[in-house]
Design an enzyme around this catalytic site. Structure first.
Site, short mmCIF file in Angstrom:
data_model
loop_
_atom_site.label_atom_id
_atom_site.label_comp_id
_atom_site.label_asym_id
_atom_site.label_seq_id
_atom_site.Cartn_x
_atom_site.Cartn_y
_atom_site.Cartn_z
N HIS B 137 0.87 -1.19 0.00
CA HIS B 137 0.00 0.00 0.00
C HIS B 137 0.91 1.23 0.00
O HIS B 137 2.03 1.18 0.52
CB HIS B 137 -0.83 -0.06 1.28
CG HIS B 137 -1.89 0.99 1.42
ND1 HIS B 137 -1.61 2.30 1.72
CD2 HIS B 137 -3.25 0.90 1.34
CE1 HIS B 137 -2.75 2.98 1.79
NE2 HIS B 137 -3.76 2.16 1.58
N ASP B 214 2.95 -4.38 8.08
CA ASP B 214 1.72 -3.61 7.92
C ASP B 214 0.56 -4.60 8.04
O ASP B 214 0.29 -5.36 7.12
CB ASP B 214 1.73 -2.90 6.56
CG ASP B 214 0.34 -2.41 6.13
OD1 ASP B 214 -0.62 -2.50 6.93
OD2 ASP B 214 0.24 -1.93 4.98
N GLN B 217 -4.67 -5.13 6.89
CA GLN B 217 -5.64 -6.05 6.28
C GLN B 217 -5.62 -7.43 6.93
O GLN B 217 -6.40 -8.30 6.56
CB GLN B 217 -5.37 -6.19 4.78
CG GLN B 217 -5.54 -4.91 3.99
CD GLN B 217 -6.99 -4.44 3.94
OE1 GLN B 217 -7.93 -5.22 4.06
NE2 GLN B 217 -7.18 -3.14 3.76
N LYS B 240 -10.54 -0.75 10.47
CA LYS B 240 -10.71 -1.93 9.62
C LYS B 240 -11.04 -3.15 10.47
O LYS B 240 -11.21 -4.26 9.93
CB LYS B 240 -9.45 -2.17 8.78
CG LYS B 240 -9.18 -1.05 7.78
CD LYS B 240 -8.07 -1.44 6.83
CE LYS B 240 -7.42 -0.24 6.15
NZ LYS B 240 -8.29 0.46 5.21
N CYS B 378 -4.85 2.63 -3.51
CA CYS B 378 -3.60 3.14 -2.96
C CYS B 378 -2.46 2.15 -3.15
O CYS B 378 -1.61 1.96 -2.28
CB CYS B 378 -3.75 3.50 -1.48
SG CYS B 378 -4.94 4.81 -1.19
#
Lengths: 151, 424
Positions: B137, B214, B217, B240, B378
């Site tokens: 991302h 990261d 997700q 999220k 993104c």
């Protein structure tokens, strides 16, 4: 708000078969327009003779609304003077953004864009090519203007 | 062929997870959009909040709000207890060694920037390398580009293959003597690829390379144990995973955080201030300058409690079944191409349809009450890799149903025909 108001037959037709699509030999201005948030990108090729748009073509990729708007625009401005094309820009811009604007007969097929204003997220798709055109026509040296962005 | 005939056969839900009971916990799922029941398939962008989170936020605002770590009055003590209680919940939920390792941020993006500026910037020398992958991302690309520009370090990008997978050997081959930081996604937001982070973290650690994952997700779809992973930093966003926007977490190994200077200066991050010299507060407050997002943290704590109260393994199995069903019903649609076909995927399917731009898909589906994301997500380098300007992305949470995915397929087929697609 009906989907058919946005995707009228004229829009779908010009999306499937864009008119005046491709490179233009002898262009006097090649102006890029982009919509960075959605990735729409087009290049407008103009051949300006004297004060008149002798020929115009476009290339790039975008959604149905931006492709059809550019295709319809090229048909509408070919042969017009700068002033006439800018006046048309003003009327289309009003059609896309002003709830009170009523499409008149002189707009011809461009009136099909009037459904876009009911879909605020899509207004910039329809206006990208027109802003690119206006920037090119207002520039004293259109061959050297930077890319136009609708953001 | 009419829409009913097009509707794919729906299998009996293979998981015992009670999705209808869960849906009752999420008030927004009862609403209608353009006359249709909302099918919310944009969870990868932001998930919806359960009643427990909404009520915790409401209760905080109604009864407990004050500034934290300052007052001796009752409300300030209550607000502080709620804010720090949320930190304790995050600590346990990630299995961090200590609450001092949990820094509240605005989200994943701020967490990555914090590490880039506070950990990497003082350490990077010209010629050093920061290693990322091609499927990151922008939030895990741009902060590293900035710090590379500031220091003269080089950004190295590990390739992906046609399936959208990262080959661990390919990444390891790029872990060289000058590699100082390795940063990658746990799950790709654009493709759904699950990266082999356990192996990559171990490989980086063997070589003395700091690691940042990261997890934006990944946290909605799996249990994350930062000590089992062994990473130095793990970043995620609350919104999220069923919490409010504007709150996120940076987990940092204590020994790393201790050696890092403050990133922003201000209140709360200091012990003493004079015009000659300031001494900094202890971890994690050293990294939390200014009044934090207290209500956001309270909401995040409530979201973690909520996840702890449901059959989470059942929920994850249900999500996996949803993803499998989505692949099964989308594949037969003529002209539809799934972008990202990794063998391990989580939570989402990205796709393009011949002759229909993703934005037009998004607009038409919205008229059918179906919310999906369209665009470059993104992740422009991923779009460039697959040669598409944008994709449509349906992303799932455990409150989604097989029926919603069937509606997606029917609506896509209708859209394709409306735009003049052949066949079918």
């Amino acid at each position: 708000m009906e989907l058919k108001d946005l995707y009228r037959d004229v829009i779908l037709d010009h999306n499937r078969t864009p008119r005046n699509f491709g490179p233009l030999e002898g262009a006097s201005a090649n102006v890029e327009g982009s919509n960075p948030l959605c990735g729409d990108r087009l290049t407008l090729h103009l051949r300006i003779a004297g004060d008149r748009i002798a020929d115009v073509k476009f290339e790039g990729h975008g959604c149905a609304i931006s492709t059809a708007s550019a295709s319809l625009m090229t048909e509408a401005i070919k042969g017009r003077t700068r002033a006439e094309a800018l006046e048309l820009f003003g009327r289309v811009h009003a059609l896309l953004t002003d709830d009170a604007a009523v499409p008149d007969e002189s707009l011809g097929k461009l009136a099909a864009l009037s459904g876009v204003r009911e879909f605020p997220a899509r207004v910039k798709c329809a206006s990208l090519c027109w802003h690119t055109l206006a920037t090119a026509l207002r520039s004293p040296a259109p061959e050297s203007i930077p890319a136009v962005s609708t953001e | 062929m009419n829409d009913a005939a097009r509707a794919p056969a729906r299998p009996a839900d293979p998981t015992p997870f009670d999705v209808h009971a869960i849906r009752g916990e999420f008030p927004v799922l009862a609403r209608r959009v353009h006359g249709h029941p909302l099918a919310y398939l944009d969870n990868g962008a932001s998930s919806q909040a359960p009643r427990a989170v909404i009520e915790a936020v409401d209760d905080y605002a109604r009864s407990h709000h004050a500034n934290v770590h300052r007052g001796v009055h009752t409300l300030s003590e209550e607000a502080t207890a709620l804010y720090e209680g949320a930190r304790d919940r995050v600590t346990r939920w990630l299995n961090a060694a200590s609450r001092t390792e949990i820094v509240f941020t605005r989200g994943t993006t701020e967490a990555v920037n914090l590490v880039a500026q506070s950990y990497a910037r003082p350490r990077l020398r010209a010629g050093d390398e920061v290693l990322i992958t091609h499927l990151e991302h922008h939030a895990n690309i741009v902060p590293w580009q900035i710090v590379c520009e500031q220091t003269g370090a080089k950004l190295v990008v590990a390739p992906i293959d046609a399936r959208g997978e990262v080959d661990p050997e390919g990444v390891e081959a790029l872990m060289g003597p000058r590699t100082r930081v390795f940063a990658c996604a746990h799950v790709s937001n654009a493709l759904g690829t699950v990266l082999p982070v356990e192996r990559l973290i171990a490989s980086a650690r063997e070589r003395g390379i700091a690691t940042l994952i990261d997890g934006a997700q990944a946290v909605p779809h799996s249990r994350v144990d930062v000590r089992a992973l062994g990473c130095d930093f793990y970043a995620f966003s609350g919104h999220k995973m069923f919490a409010p926007t504007g709150i996120g977490v940076l987990y940092g190994r204590e020994s790393m955080l201790e050696r890092m200077p403050p990133w922003q200066g201000g209140g709360d991050m200091i012990l003493t201030v004079s015009f000659e010299r300031t001494t900094y507060n202890a971890l994690p407050y050293k990294f939390e300058a200014g009044t934090p997002n207290i209500v956001g943290a309270v909401g995040l704590g409530a979201a973690i409690d909520f996840l702890g109260s449901i059959d989470l393994d059942g929920a994850h199995a249900h999500e996996a079944a949803l993803l499998e069903h989505a692949h099964a019903v989308l594949a037969p649609i003529p002209g539809l191409r799934v972008i990202g076909t990794a063998r391990r995927k989580a939570g989402l399917v990205s796709f393009v349809v011949d002759g229909v731009h993703p934005h037009d898909l998004g607009t038409v589906l919205d008229q059918d009450g179906i919310a999906i994301r369209t665009g470059h997500h993104c992740a422009m380098p991923v779009m460039d890799f697959f040669g598409v300007p944008a994709t449509a992305r349906a992303s799932f949470a455990f409150y989604n149903t097989f029926e919603e995915i069937d509606r997606l397929a029917v609506s896509l087929e209708r859209t394709r025909r409306m735009f003049g697609g052949d066949g079918g």
